[in-house]
Design a protein around this motif. Structure first.
Motif, PDB file in Angstrom:
ATOM      1  N   LYS A 151      54.366  30.262  44.822  1.00 26.86           N
ATOM      2  CA  LYS A 151      53.976  31.351  43.928  1.00 26.86           C
ATOM      3  C   LYS A 151      52.663  30.958  43.236  1.00 26.86           C
ATOM      4  CE  LYS A 151      58.010  33.463  44.579  1.00 26.86           C
ATOM      5  NZ  LYS A 151      59.008  33.621  43.514  1.00 26.86           N
ATOM      6  N   PRO A 152      51.580  30.828  44.019  1.00 25.59           N
ATOM      7  CA  PRO A 152      50.314  30.389  43.416  1.00 25.59           C
ATOM      8  C   PRO A 152      49.837  31.344  42.340  1.00 25.59           C
ATOM      9  CG  PRO A 152      49.962  31.234  45.645  1.00 25.59           C
ATOM     10  CD  PRO A 152      51.442  31.116  45.449  1.00 25.59           C
ATOM     11  N   SER A 153      49.197  30.773  41.333  1.00 26.88           N
ATOM     12  CA  SER A 153      48.742  31.549  40.177  1.00 26.88           C
ATOM     13  C   SER A 153      47.813  32.674  40.597  1.00 26.88           C
ATOM     14  CB  SER A 153      48.019  30.624  39.200  1.00 26.88           C
ATOM     15  OG  SER A 153      47.360  31.357  38.195  1.00 26.88           O
ATOM     16  N   LYS A 154      47.936  33.807  39.883  1.00 31.61           N
ATOM     17  CA  LYS A 154      47.079  34.962  40.153  1.00 31.61           C
ATOM     18  C   LYS A 154      46.269  35.353  38.920  1.00 31.61           C
ATOM     19  CE  LYS A 154      48.087  35.768  44.417  1.00 31.61           C
ATOM     20  NZ  LYS A 154      47.037  35.641  45.444  1.00 31.61           N
ATOM     21  N   THR A 155      46.128  34.442  37.981  1.00 24.52           N
ATOM     22  CA  THR A 155      45.392  34.761  36.760  1.00 24.52           C
ATOM     23  C   THR A 155      43.990  34.173  36.830  1.00 24.52           C
ATOM     24  OG1 THR A 155      46.234  32.775  35.674  1.00 24.52           O
ATOM     25  CG2 THR A 155      47.482  34.807  35.383  1.00 24.52           C
ATOM     26  N   ASN A 156      43.041  34.875  36.225  1.00 23.87           N
ATOM     27  CA  ASN A 156      41.666  34.398  36.071  1.00 23.87           C
ATOM     28  C   ASN A 156      40.997  34.018  37.386  1.00 23.87           C
ATOM     29  OD1 ASN A 156      41.935  34.533  33.227  1.00 23.87           O
ATOM     30  ND2 ASN A 156      42.984  32.568  33.249  1.00 23.87           N
ATOM     31  N   GLU A 157      41.342  34.716  38.455  1.00 25.45           N
ATOM     32  CA  GLU A 157      40.754  34.370  39.740  1.00 25.45           C
ATOM     33  C   GLU A 157      39.813  35.444  40.269  1.00 25.45           C
ATOM     34  OE1 GLU A 157      43.741  33.364  42.558  1.00 25.45           O
ATOM     35  OE2 GLU A 157      44.679  31.882  41.270  1.00 25.45           O
ATOM     36  N   ARG A 158      39.612  36.525  39.537  1.00 27.94           N
ATOM     37  CA  ARG A 158      38.722  37.576  40.021  1.00 27.94           C
ATOM     38  C   ARG A 158      37.306  37.027  40.160  1.00 27.94           C
ATOM     39  NH1 ARG A 158      40.959  42.795  39.518  1.00 27.94           N
ATOM     40  NH2 ARG A 158      39.170  43.617  40.633  1.00 27.94           N
ATOM     41  N   ASN A 159      36.635  37.396  41.237  1.00 22.19           N
ATOM     42  CA  ASN A 159      35.290  36.899  41.443  1.00 22.19           C
ATOM     43  C   ASN A 159      34.256  37.858  40.867  1.00 22.19           C
ATOM     44  OD1 ASN A 159      35.518  38.962  43.256  1.00 22.19           O
ATOM     45  ND2 ASN A 159      35.587  37.645  45.064  1.00 22.19           N
ATOM     46  N   ALA A 160      32.994  37.574  41.113  1.00 24.01           N
ATOM     47  CA  ALA A 160      31.912  38.373  40.538  1.00 24.01           C
ATOM     48  C   ALA A 160      32.001  39.817  41.007  1.00 24.01           C
ATOM     49  CB  ALA A 160      30.575  37.766  40.949  1.00 24.01           C
ATOM     50  N   PHE A 161      31.504  40.715  40.171  1.00 26.57           N
ATOM     51  CA  PHE A 161      31.439  42.147  40.458  1.00 26.57           C
ATOM     52  C   PHE A 161      32.823  42.783  40.582  1.00 26.57           C
ATOM     53  CE2 PHE A 161      27.808  40.050  42.629  1.00 26.57           C
ATOM     54  CZ  PHE A 161      26.826  40.412  41.721  1.00 26.57           C
ATOM     55  N   ASN A 162      33.848  42.075  40.099  1.00 26.90           N
ATOM     56  CA  ASN A 162      35.202  42.639  40.088  1.00 26.90           C
ATOM     57  C   ASN A 162      35.695  42.994  41.485  1.00 26.90           C
ATOM     58  OD1 ASN A 162      37.065  42.901  38.044  1.00 26.90           O
ATOM     59  ND2 ASN A 162      36.921  45.117  38.001  1.00 26.90           N
ATOM     60  N   ALA A 163      35.228  42.249  42.481  1.00 28.20           N
ATOM     61  CA  ALA A 163      35.582  42.546  43.873  1.00 28.20           C
ATOM     62  C   ALA A 163      37.033  42.195  44.149  1.00 28.20           C
ATOM     63  CB  ALA A 163      34.664  41.762  44.806  1.00 28.20           C
ATOM     64  N   THR A 164      37.597  42.842  45.148  1.00 24.12           N
ATOM     65  CA  THR A 164      38.972  42.543  45.561  1.00 24.12           C
ATOM     66  C   THR A 164      39.011  41.176  46.219  1.00 24.12           C
ATOM     67  OG1 THR A 164      39.376  44.889  45.954  1.00 24.12           O
ATOM     68  CG2 THR A 164      40.926  43.336  46.920  1.00 24.12           C
ATOM     69  N   ARG A 165      39.923  40.334  45.792  1.00 27.04           N
ATOM     70  CA  ARG A 165      40.038  39.000  46.347  1.00 27.04           C
ATOM     71  C   ARG A 165      40.462  39.041  47.813  1.00 27.04           C
ATOM     72  NH1 ARG A 165      43.280  36.878  41.078  1.00 27.04           N
ATOM     73  NH2 ARG A 165      43.697  39.103  41.003  1.00 27.04           N
ATOM     74  N   PRO A 166      39.946  38.126  48.642  1.00 25.32           N
ATOM     75  CA  PRO A 166      40.406  38.050  50.036  1.00 25.32           C
ATOM     76  C   PRO A 166      41.917  37.872  50.144  1.00 25.32           C
ATOM     77  CG  PRO A 166      38.423  36.747  49.740  1.00 25.32           C
ATOM     78  CD  PRO A 166      38.848  37.186  48.366  1.00 25.32           C
ATOM     79  N   SER A 167      42.508  37.138  49.185  1.00 28.30           N
ATOM     80  CA  SER A 167      43.962  36.924  49.232  1.00 28.30           C
ATOM     81  C   SER A 167      44.715  38.233  49.009  1.00 28.30           C
ATOM     82  CB  SER A 167      44.386  35.889  48.195  1.00 28.30           C
ATOM     83  OG  SER A 167      44.055  36.304  46.879  1.00 28.30           O
ATOM     84  N   THR A 168      44.191  39.104  48.135  1.00 24.66           N
ATOM     85  CA  THR A 168      44.832  40.402  47.897  1.00 24.66           C
ATOM     86  C   THR A 168      44.790  41.246  49.163  1.00 24.66           C
ATOM     87  OG1 THR A 168      44.221  40.342  45.554  1.00 24.66           O
ATOM     88  CG2 THR A 168      44.778  42.491  46.483  1.00 24.66           C
ATOM     89  N   LYS A 169      43.640  41.260  49.814  1.00 26.08           N
ATOM     90  CA  LYS A 169      43.509  42.007  51.070  1.00 26.08           C
ATOM     91  C   LYS A 169      44.497  41.472  52.107  1.00 26.08           C
ATOM     92  CE  LYS A 169      38.570  42.907  50.345  1.00 26.08           C
ATOM     93  NZ  LYS A 169      37.207  42.693  50.875  1.00 26.08           N
ATOM     94  N   ALA A 170      44.584  40.141  52.194  1.00 29.02           N
ATOM     95  CA  ALA A 170      45.479  39.535  53.179  1.00 29.02           C
ATOM     96  C   ALA A 170      46.941  39.864  52.877  1.00 29.02           C
ATOM     97  CB  ALA A 170      45.271  38.018  53.213  1.00 29.02           C
TER      98      ALA A 170
END
Length: 442
Positions: free
Chosen positions: A409-428
């Motif tokens: 259950k890896p952490s999902k906090t404070n990981e958003r990248n620049a420009f508020n883009a969707t994380r690759p992990s979210t897409k996956a």
């Protein structure tokens, strides 16, 4: 074949749907059209319409279709004359709205699902009654806010329950039993503890040389033995998370120093062996602990560093790396977890003072390979479906990577990248959920 269509609720006759002409011509005309959504099914009189799939409000109500108008994926089974709408992805959590530290990630996931014609809802344990019904109460993101809705069973569920206690609760057990009863796949089914992960990885000849010496604490002599063999050891609760309740023990010339991850700064007091045992044993006998060899890892401005490799399954069910970041502890802290004040850095920032550009590329590639191998190993050894794992490594002064932990259950906090883009992990995560729901592109 998977395709997308706009669906709209209308005031048409109760049992009627209007299909776009391209879809209408695919349908069999000798019997009513079957429409399914999650575990709900209706039978409809299909008529030729325009570009939008129009469904009467009574039929939409029977399906528990939650939106007045949206884009949705569908697949048509000609043999059964069935139009399946979906997929429906449910995220199971122990937090009610606003979902605690997971709030921004959950909203990010909802936005990505909307863009990809996927129905997504949050399934908090607190909203479930435990009764044997064929629906769940959840939250749907619509018009920039979360709306409580009665929802059909999902096609796939993602377990993001935040604590082991909640995951083992009676309510959680009932929810997962209902999902299992209806053959609904659940991925990241449960927490794995540090000791069972270590033992699984030790059986793999590729991973074993990259694991610090580790034992399960049972008696005082175990601590004494590890201290005789290593100048630094860490005591970690096997069910711990977020870097909490970890003890670091260092010794030199018969003097011992203790540092605690829950403390704001290092504790400089020195102990004799007897004093150390009297201090540490009452802590580590309260719950199961492992004793782990301390690796002389690279530091960054005198701060502890490690590397988090996030591994996700993709839309074909294969493991891939979605991110690799370096984490640096706050000053005086012994762990780099963000929950304990750690900060994120580009891996090269940590390595460039010690290694050449070619060496950095080699070391990071090796970390990625070890992390992916760890994911395959975990999958082989443990029952259940795993679609995401966080692998924590440190790199020592010679450039050798060491696997410290694998998190389900890896952490999902404070990981958003620049420009508020969707994380690759979210897409996956969404693409893998579609794969499990048999809604992946062919």
């Amino acid at each position: 074949m998977i395709a997308h269509i706009t669906i709209r609720q209308t005031d048409n006759p109760d049992d009627q749907v209007m299909l776009p002409h391209f879809l209408f011509h695919q349908m069999r005309k000798d019997e009513p059209l079957t429409i399914s959504f999650g575990n709900r099914t209706v039978y409809a009189d299909a008529k030729k319409g325009n570009q939008v799939f129009e469904i009467s409000k009574p039929l939409a109500s029977q399906l528990l279709f939650p939106l007045e108008e949206t884009s949705i994926s569908y697949q048509y089974d000609e043999a059964r004359n069935e139009l399946k709408l979906g997929p429906i992805i449910a995220l199971v959590t122990s937090h009610d709205k606003p979902f605690g530290a997971m709030a921004s990630f959950i909203e990010e996931m909802a936005h990505y699902c909307q863009k990809n014609s996927v129905i997504f809802y949050v399934l908090p344990l607190s909203l479930q009654t435990g009764e044997q019904t064929d629906t769940f109460c959840g939250y749907l993101f619509s018009d920039h806010r979360w709306i409580k809705k009665e929802m059909p069973f999902p096609d796939v569920a993602y377990n993001r329950i935040a604590s082991r206690k909640s995951e083992k609760s009676e309510l959680s057990t009932r929810v997962f039993a209902r999902l299992k009863q209806h053959h609904i796949p659940v991925f990241n089914e449960r927490f794995l503890n540090k000791w069972e992960v270590y033992n699984a990885c030790m059986q793999d000849p590729v991973l074993a040389p990259h694991l610090p010496a580790t034992i399960l604490y049972r008696k005082a002599s175990d601590l004494d033995t590890m201290l005789q063999q290593h100048s630094t050891i860490f005591a970690k609760p096997i069910h711990g998370s977020l870097g909490q309740k970890i003890v670091k023990i260092t010794h030199h010339n018969g003097k011992f120093r203790l540092q605690f991850s829950n403390a704001a700064t290092s504790q400089m007091k020195e102990y004799t062996l007897l004093g150390l045992l009297r201090t540490v044993i009452p802590i580590i006998k309260k719950e199961p602990y492992i004793l782990q060899q301390g690796i002389p890892a690279l530091t960054y401005h005198s701060r502890h560093t490690d590397f988090r490799v996030l591994c996700n399954k993709d839309g074909t069910g294969k493991w891939k790396m979605t991110s690799l970041v370096a984490r640096c502890s706050s000053f005086g802290q012994i762990v780099s977890n963000l929950a304990m004040g750690g900060t994120l850095h580009h891996p090269k920032q940590i390595l460039e003072s010690r290694f050449s550009e070619h060496e950095i590329k080699t070391h990071l590639t090796f970390c990625q390979e070890l992390a992916l191998h760890s994911a395959y190993t975990i999958e082989r050894h443990f029952h259940g479906i795993y679609g995401e794992l966080g692998v924590d490594l440190v790199i020592d002064e010679c450039g050798k990577p060491w696997i410290i932990e694998v998190n389900t259950k890896p952490s999902k906090t404070n990981e958003r990248n620049a420009f508020n883009a969707t994380r690759p992990s979210t897409k996956a995560l969404v693409q893998y959920a579609k794969f499990l729901a048999n809604f992946h592109e062919t």
